[in-house]
Design a protein around this motif. Structure first.
Motif: not given
Length: 501
Positions: A35, A88-89, A107, A142, A200
């Motif tokens: 992330v 995202g992704p 993400l 996530q 996320p």
């Protein structure tokens, strides 16, 4: 003290780690499934490459983005992406003329750094109802986790020496890198925040059991508190800051949560009222500068006030550290510790913990209370109650003290949770003063009345304190909570007359 380790200094020969390899790659803490910090902040990416080459970074996914080329200087390159909204992704690709490296399933969301000692390192597989908690992981794809490996260094490192858990989509399996090895407080905090935010969350664990705050503090922060020169200081000073925090400074963060202080209950205890706030200030400055201004210079910092250790103990190490965790104010945020939030945990003891009483298994309530503070302080959510009751006025009568709280309270009787200091002279009270129980007599919507009868007729009530014990009450059974019964009143001590104490 359970969970304590002997911390010795190891000189890490890190400078030569990348000198013989000029291949294009990202730094250690970038990887598939990671992330990156979402808009409005901008994520920073950096890595290694052949000297003098030019690197271009491109983003492909819901939006497309390509950075201008940057030069590799002294073996490293660095770019700052444009702001990217949560989601995202994405694929993130770094390219030279003749080679590329890519990160997949990336993400964008909020990054929280989780630090401290063994109660932060306490894993999700060790908590109450661990099998249920682990089984829930599959519902949170996530919420991603990353863990730095434990390493020490006498000098500030540019990158992590090792990664313990690379960026992962958590599962309940026991394979390396999955949730069974990850911090329970960190994971539960991230999971609860995801339930609220619905975007996320990236969780970065960097902690080590049995360590003092001095190990996590830069020399700058220690100098502010006179800890550079104290006897027995240097073997602990900055060794984990150097190896496990300094390498992360380029990362753009949303905030940090922290669970530490047990070791300072008998190591530089009195200095903790300076060293802990100084560490927070220094981390904020360093992450702000390291990220090129992307991490806020006052990023939100949450922490867990110490839980319990030894039932029946009269040692004041734990209550003193609880007080010092708030810069001797009793609550946060306060003028010395702005944009901070605290989870009170003294009412969550675990007398039968197989990991020692210093390691309570109820991390769910700890994380939930941190979540309340984060929602109010980090996310500016209105009407979120995250502070337990705190006195706003204390009136003294010959027979009693009348304590008015800043909110409605839920009260149960107690003979000794409140204590008063009796003194013949108008002077502040300290640990060696005469403290006697002040039984609760009666209470109202926002008030608690305690008896002063234990003082001699010739004495004056010079001070009042609440829950000033290592183990002040049984599980969720302290005498004073918020009106809803959710948030315990934090411990406090108030002197009637000002002084040096």
């Amino acid at each position: 003290m359970a969970g304590r380790i002997c911390v010795c200094v190891v000189v890490t020969l890190f400078a030569s780690l990348y000198s013989c390899d000029e291949s294009l790659r990202f730094a250690s803490y970038y990887g598939d499934h990671m992330v990156l910090q979402k808009a409005p902040e901008r994520a920073v990416l950096w890595g290694y490459g052949p000297e003098g080459a030019q690197v271009t970074v491109s983003l492909s996914g819901p939006t497309q983005h390509k950075t201008p080329p940057v030069n590799v200087t002294k073996g490293t390159w660095r770019v700052t992406l444009d702001p990217v909204e949560a989601g995202g992704p994405y694929n993130v690709t770094a390219a030279l003329q003749q080679s590329t490296v890519a990160l997949t399933d990336v993400l964008f969301g909020d990054i929280w750094l989780c630090g401290g000692q063994s109660n932060m390192a306490f894993t999700t597989s060790q908590v109450f109802n661990s099998s249920e908690e682990l089984a829930l992981a599959v519902k949170y794809p996530q919420v991603r986790i990353f863990m730095a490996a434990m390493n020490l260094s006498e000098t500030e490192l540019t990158d992590l020496v090792q990664v313990e858990v690379p960026w992962s989509v958590p599962t309940a399996s026991a394979s390396p890198g999955e949730l069974v090895h990850f911090s329970a407080v960190c994971w539960l905090f991230g999971r609860y925040m995801y339930d609220k935010l619905k975007y996320p969350i990236g969780l970065v664990e960097s902690c080590w059991g049995g360590t003092p705050v001095e190990a996590w503090s830069s020399s700058r922060a220690l100098q502010q508190c006179g800890l550079e020169e104290l006897e027995n200081g240097p073997q602990n000073n900055s060794i984990l800051w150097n190896a496990m925090i300094h390498p992360l400074l380029n990362m753009t963060l949303k905030g940090a949560i922290w669970y530490q202080g047990e070791n300072n209950a008998d190591y530089h205890q009195e200095e903790y009222k300076c060293s802990f706030p100084a560490m927070i200030d220094d981390w904020r400055m360093a992450f702000h500068q390291g990220s090129g201004g992307q991490t806020a210079s006052d990023f939100p910092f949450g922490f867990v006030q110490l839980s319990t250790n030894i039932k029946g103990s009269t040692d004041e190490g734990f209550p003193n550290i609880r007080w010092h965790q708030t810069a001797d104010t009793g609550f946060v945020p306060n003028p010395r510790m702005k944009r901070t939030f605290m989870a009170v945990a003294m009412d969550l003891p675990d007398e039968t913990s197989p990991y020692g009483t210093i390691h309570p298994r109820d991390k769910q309530d700890v994380a939930y209370r941190l979540t309340l503070g984060a929602r109010a302080v980090a996310y500016n959510e209105k009407n979120v109650s995250f502070l337990g009751p705190f006195p706003s006025q204390i009136l003294i009568d010959q027979a009693y003290l009348n304590i008015t709280y800043d909110q409605t309270v839920s009260v149960t009787s107690s003979k000794d949770i409140f204590e008063i200091c009796c003194s013949e002279v108008p002077a502040p009270c300290g640990p060696q003063s005469l403290w006697v129980p002040a039984p609760i007599m009666q209470w109202g919507l926002t008030t608690v009345q305690v008896s002063t009868s234990m003082c001699q007729p010739t004495d004056k009530v010079a001070a009042l304190r609440y829950a000033w014990k290592d183990w002040p009450c049984d599980f969720k059974a302290c005498p004073v909570y918020s009106g809803t019964g959710d948030l315990p009143a934090p411990p406090f001590k108030i002197n009637r007359w000002p002084g040096d104490t």
